[in-house]
Design a protein around this motif. Structure first.
Motif, PDB file in Angstrom:
ATOM      1  N   GLU A   1     -35.059 -32.861  14.325  1.00  9.74           N
ATOM      2  CA  GLU A   1     -35.716 -34.012  13.690  1.00  9.74           C
ATOM      3  C   GLU A   1     -36.140 -33.743  12.246  1.00  9.74           C
ATOM      4  O   GLU A   1     -36.063 -34.636  11.397  1.00  9.74           O
ATOM      5  CB  GLU A   1     -36.966 -34.412  14.491  1.00  9.74           C
ATOM      6  CG  GLU A   1     -36.745 -34.634  15.974  1.00  9.74           C
ATOM      7  CD  GLU A   1     -36.011 -35.920  16.280  1.00  9.74           C
ATOM      8  OE1 GLU A   1     -35.979 -36.786  15.404  1.00  9.74           O
ATOM      9  OE2 GLU A   1     -35.480 -36.037  17.396  1.00  9.74           O
TER      10      GLU A   1
ATOM     11  N   SER B   1     -38.026 -43.715  11.795  1.00  8.41           N
ATOM     12  CA  SER B   1     -37.472 -43.621  13.147  1.00  8.41           C
ATOM     13  C   SER B   1     -35.958 -43.403  13.120  1.00  8.41           C
ATOM     14  O   SER B   1     -35.241 -44.039  12.340  1.00  8.41           O
ATOM     15  CB  SER B   1     -37.771 -44.898  13.935  1.00  8.41           C
ATOM     16  OG  SER B   1     -37.081 -44.903  15.169  1.00  8.41           O
TER      17      SER B   1
ATOM     18  N   LYS C   1     -29.165 -37.684  12.780  1.00  9.34           N
ATOM     19  CA  LYS C   1     -30.504 -38.272  12.720  1.00  9.34           C
ATOM     20  C   LYS C   1     -30.893 -38.631  11.290  1.00  9.34           C
ATOM     21  O   LYS C   1     -31.526 -39.664  11.050  1.00  9.34           O
ATOM     22  CB  LYS C   1     -31.504 -37.309  13.366  1.00  9.34           C
ATOM     23  CG  LYS C   1     -31.300 -37.191  14.879  1.00  9.34           C
ATOM     24  CD  LYS C   1     -32.216 -36.168  15.508  1.00  9.34           C
ATOM     25  CE  LYS C   1     -31.989 -36.099  17.014  1.00  9.34           C
ATOM     26  NZ  LYS C   1     -32.333 -37.368  17.708  1.00  9.34           N
TER      27      LYS C   1
ATOM     28  N   SER D   1     -37.129 -35.276  21.868  1.00  6.88           N
ATOM     29  CA  SER D   1     -37.454 -34.889  20.497  1.00  6.88           C
ATOM     30  C   SER D   1     -37.380 -33.372  20.359  1.00  6.88           C
ATOM     31  O   SER D   1     -38.041 -32.643  21.097  1.00  6.88           O
ATOM     32  CB  SER D   1     -38.854 -35.382  20.118  1.00  6.88           C
ATOM     33  OG  SER D   1     -39.177 -34.990  18.797  1.00  6.88           O
TER      34      SER D   1
END
Length: 455
Positions: A313, A322, A269, A308
């Motif tokens: 994250e 994003s 990510k 999520s």
């Protein structure tokens, strides 16, 4: 004085363009391609003392996307320290689309063998094929590694940066999308016992040709410019040799042939956020696709889901940007570790034996095991569309993993497609028609600019 000046000019010309009349036999065009070479005044070399090399394909059968001239791009590459080998295709009509991939394969194999265009000292660690109009942004940090996750070697106590390279059209008339891949060659820290020090010998190993592009005749990423796209390759999230790694206090090689979360998901990510954060600077669109094969598929699949997880994250760089991707092509990989015992001894013996060493028994720790795979992050129809590719002659557990994830995507209504038996065994697509299937799938969701053929 005039004689000395003449000799000086000759030496300068020889240094900067030392093979103006030589030719290379193209697999694609089945004819000799004229090339010329240029040496940088300040060459960059790899850890083995070999020259980082750019093979620059020019005058192809389609209009280049970058706005700078080829001479401007070559000069820029030389200033960056690269040796540049220009291959002049003279607008050959075969130098288009997925036809050019045959030449990409031939070039990478020659570089890997240490014999391309008369050179025996090109780097097999960080050399690249660039299409005309393209440049490269190299060694971009995307995450600082935690040495305590895989605990190898013992002397590695201060985390290294994981890096990526981005190959993009410079000064394009329209922004282009990017396809990101996580390497199936691991970079990692290495301790030299004789010198009693950590070395750089396996750092930035993401394009180590014998393990990647040349080892598997993988031309997909480097061929994307012929389809109006940029590409990027990142260090595999497991910053450790693939056959090693252990939890703190755990048995040696617990993590043999697999990776663990939250470490992997955090890195994937963060890489996507880092790439997207550079889109304005590099004049790229914000559309990003994922291409993954083998361990790179396992890693890249962490990007497709829409669930999520704060622990995943909120780590790494550019938090708040994003990390969504628009599409993915995933080859054989592992997406749900809870499925590894469906059939015993079907190729995933290392997982069957060692996963319990890291996470405890499956029955008693099901949710933990589930959180280790990308299937865990697939929650709704907002998951990215996926094209799966595999050969039925590969290890059976890969097919089982793909079918399990595909069934979930079907149930959620996530668009997906499957490409099978494009070859044999553990391999990537190489034939023109199969590569076209992959590129077409990406273009459907990434919306690249139209590539204009030359007259």
């Amino acid at each position: 004085m005039l004689q000395k000046l003449t000799l000086l000019l000759i030496s300068i010309i020889t240094l900067t363009s030392c093979a103006t009349k030589k030719t290379w036999l193209s697999d694609n065009a089945q004819r000799e391609i004229t090339f010329k070479t240029h040496e940088s005044k300040s060459p960059v070399k790899d850890v083995n003392g070999h020259y980082l090399t750019i093979v620059y394909l020019e005058n192809l059968g389609f209009e280049k996307l970058g706005g700078y001239t080829n001479s401007e791009n070559v000069k820029w590459l030389l200033n960056e320290g690269y040796r540049v080998i220009e291959l002049n295709y003279k607008k050959n009509p075969e130098a288009i689309g997925s036809k050019i991939n045959k030449d990409i394969i031939a070039i990478n194999n020659a570089l890997a063998k240490g014999d391309f265009c008369g050179f025996t000292d090109c780097s097999i660690i960080q050399s690249y094929i660039l299409f005309e109009g393209y440049r490269i942004k190299r060694n971009i940090p995307y995450f600082k590694d935690d040495p305590t996750v895989y605990n190898r070697p013992d002397q590695y106590t201060e985390g290294d940066m994981l890096n990526m390279d981005i190959i993009y059209p410079a000064n394009p008339s329209k922004p282009v999308p990017t396809i990101l891949s996580f390497s199936y060659s691991n970079s990692y820290a290495t301790f030299d016992k004789e010198k009693n020090t950590l070395t750089n010998i396996h750092k930035n190993f993401r394009t180590f040709l014998p393990y990647t592009f040349a080892g598997f005749n993988d031309s997909f990423l480097e061929g994307t410019p012929a389809h109006g796209m940029a590409w990027a390759i990142a260090d595999h999230p497991k910053y450790c040799s693939w056959g090693s790694g252990k939890p703190a206090g755990g048995p040696n090689d617990t993590y043999k042939s697999y990776e663990t979360n939250p470490d992997t998901a955090q890195k994937v990510k963060s890489a996507i956020r880092t790439l997207r954060n550079l889109t304005h600077e590099l004049e790229l669109s914000e559309n990003i696709g994922i291409y993954g094969f083998s361990r790179g598929s396992t890693a890249g699949s962490m990007a497709i889901g829409d669930k999520s997880v704060p622990l995943f994250e909120n780590a790494g760089f550019n938090i708040g940007v994003s990390d969504d991707v628009q599409v993915a092509a995933l080859g054989p990989g592992v997406f749900d570790y809870t499925q590894i015992y469906n059939t015993l001894d079907d190729g995933d013996g290392n997982l069957e034996l060692r996963c319990p060493w890291a996470w405890g028994d499956l029955e008693d720790n099901y949710e933990l095991w589930k959180s280790m795979g990308s299937e865990y992050l697939v929650e709704t129809s907002s998951t990215a569309p996926v094209l799966f590719f595999y050969n039925t002659t590969d290890d059976a557990y890969y097919q089982d993993q793909i079918q399990h994830l595909k069934t979930k995507l079907d149930k959620l209504g996530v668009p997906n497609q499957t490409l099978t038996d494009y070859g044999t065994g553990h391999a990537v697509p190489q034939r023109e028609k199969d590569l076209e299937t992959l590129y077409t799938f990406f273009k459907q969701y990434l919306n690249p600019p139209t590539v204009v053929l030359k007259n």
